[in-house]
Design a protein around this motif. Sequence first.
Motif, PDB file in Angstrom:
ATOM      1  N   ARG A 117       1.993   9.461  -5.886  1.00  0.00           N
ATOM      2  CA  ARG A 117       2.472  10.456  -5.862  1.00  0.00           C
ATOM      3  C   ARG A 117       3.523  10.965  -6.923  1.00  0.00           C
ATOM      4  O   ARG A 117       3.460  12.228  -7.541  1.00  0.00           O
ATOM      5  CB  ARG A 117       3.255  10.700  -4.485  1.00  0.00           C
ATOM      6  CG  ARG A 117       2.127  10.906  -3.422  1.00  0.00           C
ATOM      7  CD  ARG A 117       3.052  11.339  -2.083  1.00  0.00           C
ATOM      8  NE  ARG A 117       3.930  10.340  -1.542  1.00  0.00           N
ATOM      9  CZ  ARG A 117       3.845   9.303  -0.904  1.00  0.00           C
ATOM     10  NH1 ARG A 117       2.464   9.340  -0.226  1.00  0.00           N
ATOM     11  NH2 ARG A 117       4.753   8.574  -0.558  1.00  0.00           N
ATOM     12  N   LYS A 118       4.449  10.316  -7.305  1.00  0.00           N
ATOM     13  CA  LYS A 118       5.193  10.641  -8.187  1.00  0.00           C
ATOM     14  C   LYS A 118       4.992  10.321  -9.884  1.00  0.00           C
ATOM     15  O   LYS A 118       5.722  10.928 -10.534  1.00  0.00           O
ATOM     16  CB  LYS A 118       6.354   9.762  -8.078  1.00  0.00           C
ATOM     17  CG  LYS A 118       7.340   9.923  -6.661  1.00  0.00           C
ATOM     18  CD  LYS A 118       7.631  11.177  -6.273  1.00  0.00           C
ATOM     19  CE  LYS A 118       7.863  11.496  -4.840  1.00  0.00           C
ATOM     20  NZ  LYS A 118       9.084  10.671  -4.252  1.00  0.00           N
ATOM     21  N   THR A 145       7.905   2.289  -8.812  1.00  0.00           N
ATOM     22  CA  THR A 145       8.626   2.771  -7.738  1.00  0.00           C
ATOM     23  C   THR A 145       9.898   1.806  -7.768  1.00  0.00           C
ATOM     24  O   THR A 145       9.903   0.722  -7.904  1.00  0.00           O
ATOM     25  CB  THR A 145       7.851   2.801  -6.496  1.00  0.00           C
ATOM     26  OG1 THR A 145       8.828   3.303  -5.541  1.00  0.00           O
ATOM     27  CG2 THR A 145       7.373   1.317  -6.155  1.00  0.00           C
ATOM     28  N   VAL A 146      11.027   2.383  -7.309  1.00  0.00           N
ATOM     29  CA  VAL A 146      12.446   1.770  -7.091  1.00  0.00           C
ATOM     30  C   VAL A 146      12.223   1.257  -5.613  1.00  0.00           C
ATOM     31  O   VAL A 146      11.425   1.705  -4.861  1.00  0.00           O
ATOM     32  CB  VAL A 146      13.553   2.551  -7.317  1.00  0.00           C
ATOM     33  CG1 VAL A 146      13.324   2.855  -8.915  1.00  0.00           C
ATOM     34  CG2 VAL A 146      13.637   3.667  -6.486  1.00  0.00           C
ATOM     35  N   ALA A 190       1.036  -1.074  -0.095  1.00  0.00           N
ATOM     36  CA  ALA A 190      -0.023   0.232   0.051  1.00  0.00           C
ATOM     37  C   ALA A 190       0.869   1.118  -0.029  1.00  0.00           C
ATOM     38  O   ALA A 190       0.628   2.326  -0.626  1.00  0.00           O
ATOM     39  CB  ALA A 190      -0.880   0.036   1.399  1.00  0.00           C
ATOM     40  N   ASP A 191       2.070   1.097   0.726  1.00  0.00           N
ATOM     41  CA  ASP A 191       2.899   2.327   0.695  1.00  0.00           C
ATOM     42  C   ASP A 191       3.553   2.437  -0.428  1.00  0.00           C
ATOM     43  O   ASP A 191       3.672   3.717  -0.851  1.00  0.00           O
ATOM     44  CB  ASP A 191       3.873   2.088   1.948  1.00  0.00           C
ATOM     45  CG  ASP A 191       3.438   2.184   3.166  1.00  0.00           C
ATOM     46  OD1 ASP A 191       2.359   2.836   3.553  1.00  0.00           O
ATOM     47  OD2 ASP A 191       3.912   1.758   4.239  1.00  0.00           O
ATOM     48  N   ALA A 192       3.905   1.424  -1.128  1.00  0.00           N
ATOM     49  CA  ALA A 192       4.516   1.599  -2.631  1.00  0.00           C
ATOM     50  C   ALA A 192       3.870   2.172  -3.502  1.00  0.00           C
ATOM     51  O   ALA A 192       3.803   2.889  -4.386  1.00  0.00           O
ATOM     52  CB  ALA A 192       5.039   0.093  -2.933  1.00  0.00           C
ATOM     53  N   LEU A 193       2.370   1.899  -3.361  1.00  0.00           N
ATOM     54  CA  LEU A 193       1.239   2.218  -4.315  1.00  0.00           C
ATOM     55  C   LEU A 193       0.894   3.739  -4.122  1.00  0.00           C
ATOM     56  O   LEU A 193       0.899   4.552  -5.045  1.00  0.00           O
ATOM     57  CB  LEU A 193       0.034   1.484  -4.267  1.00  0.00           C
ATOM     58  CG  LEU A 193      -0.088  -0.178  -4.539  1.00  0.00           C
ATOM     59  CD1 LEU A 193      -1.216  -0.821  -4.375  1.00  0.00           C
ATOM     60  CD2 LEU A 193       0.576  -0.224  -6.249  1.00  0.00           C
ATOM     61  N   TYR A 215       9.158  -2.066  -8.913  1.00  0.00           N
ATOM     62  CA  TYR A 215       7.623  -2.469  -8.906  1.00  0.00           C
ATOM     63  C   TYR A 215       6.939  -1.684  -9.971  1.00  0.00           C
ATOM     64  O   TYR A 215       7.106  -0.078  -9.623  1.00  0.00           O
ATOM     65  CB  TYR A 215       7.019  -2.446  -7.563  1.00  0.00           C
ATOM     66  CG  TYR A 215       5.474  -3.171  -7.506  1.00  0.00           C
ATOM     67  CD1 TYR A 215       5.648  -4.444  -7.603  1.00  0.00           C
ATOM     68  CD2 TYR A 215       4.380  -2.437  -7.165  1.00  0.00           C
ATOM     69  CE1 TYR A 215       4.177  -5.045  -7.518  1.00  0.00           C
ATOM     70  CE2 TYR A 215       3.248  -2.936  -7.195  1.00  0.00           C
ATOM     71  CZ  TYR A 215       3.160  -4.388  -7.581  1.00  0.00           C
ATOM     72  OH  TYR A 215       1.848  -4.965  -7.442  1.00  0.00           O
ATOM     73  N   THR A 216       6.066  -2.091 -10.665  1.00  0.00           N
ATOM     74  CA  THR A 216       5.561  -1.131 -11.910  1.00  0.00           C
ATOM     75  C   THR A 216       4.256  -1.504 -11.910  1.00  0.00           C
ATOM     76  O   THR A 216       3.564  -2.337 -11.213  1.00  0.00           O
ATOM     77  CB  THR A 216       6.282  -1.646 -13.316  1.00  0.00           C
ATOM     78  OG1 THR A 216       5.703  -2.748 -13.605  1.00  0.00           O
ATOM     79  CG2 THR A 216       7.927  -1.466 -13.365  1.00  0.00           C
ATOM     80  N   ASP A 217       3.463  -0.687 -12.763  1.00  0.00           N
ATOM     81  CA  ASP A 217       1.990  -0.743 -13.064  1.00  0.00           C
ATOM     82  C   ASP A 217       1.801  -2.007 -13.520  1.00  0.00           C
ATOM     83  O   ASP A 217       0.774  -2.673 -13.091  1.00  0.00           O
ATOM     84  CB  ASP A 217       1.571   0.476 -14.075  1.00  0.00           C
ATOM     85  CG  ASP A 217       1.513   1.671 -13.427  1.00  0.00           C
ATOM     86  OD1 ASP A 217       1.539   1.754 -12.344  1.00  0.00           O
ATOM     87  OD2 ASP A 217       1.324   2.682 -14.222  1.00  0.00           O
TER      88      ASP A 217
END
Length: 333
Positions: A237-238, A243-244, A229-232, A256-258
């Motif tokens: 946000r970015k 996210t790396v 959830a934090d990664a999502l 981690y990607t879409d």
Amino acid sequence: MVESARNAPARGAGFAASGRRVFEIEVQGLQAVAARLDGEFTEACARMLACRGRVVCTGMGKSGHVARKIAATLASTGTPAFYVHPGEAGHGDLGMITDADVVLALSYSGESDEILMLLPVLKRQGNPLIAMTGRANSTMARAADIHLDISVPAEACPLALAPTSSTTASLAMGDALAVAMLEARGFTADDFARSHPAGALGRRLLLHIRDVMHGGGEIPAVTADASLADALMEMSRKRLGMTVVVDEAQRLIGLYTDGDLRRTLTDPAIDVRDARIADVMTRDPIAIGADALAVEAARLMETRKITMLPVVDEARRVVGALNVQDLLRARVV
């Protein structure tokens, strides 16, 4: 109208036959000129390479158009050059030519009045003269320090009036000079790009990853102990679609990607609410250095069928992030 339509295929065949005949005649002309490349060509290259000034190209009519192109090709491949119109030279533009310059004069007949008028002045000034003509016994050829013979067996024009094979031979000779000079100077693709910064080639050869990547606070990043959830939230946000995942030293350990998210949502073995990013990330992902060319990133994305890349330094610390949209905006792809 009906008759015209009926004859159209026959006329089309005639057009194609005429076109093929032109190619055949011009190829024969090029072969004849290539067979004569000898010590004069070598001496012309040596004079141009030793030139302390610029190569001044000149010619009238169709030869003038060819001379302009040769000057442009020389200049863009590392040999300073420019074109002077011989008619204008007699009315003041001769002052553009210094005693440090080499003059490359084009005239198939070798008898262009406008160029012949300039020869005494050029000789007095001490300019080496390279003449490119189709007649070895012409006035220009005899007056030149070096003569490049571009005579062809026949013009492609059936009336033998319009310069065709002869101008092609002149262009090819100019290209031969430019390429020989390029190789002698050790001219590189980077050198070429620096003289073409506004073109697509310049962008491909000059633009580096650091010029187009997202850095600093724009990099989406989480640590391995973060929840999915934090990664999502970080990805949202970015807005880079990824996210790396980094360790305590900011070294890249995962991505981690879409696309990964879509796979996660369809995996019944994964509880999205409780999953940690370390459980679903791609470990040891493909990355690229900031000093690499942007075109290398485009090639890597195409080869690996991916749309985003982390950017790392020598210690594999994350310094940036890049996706295909960044390359599109930079017109690299």
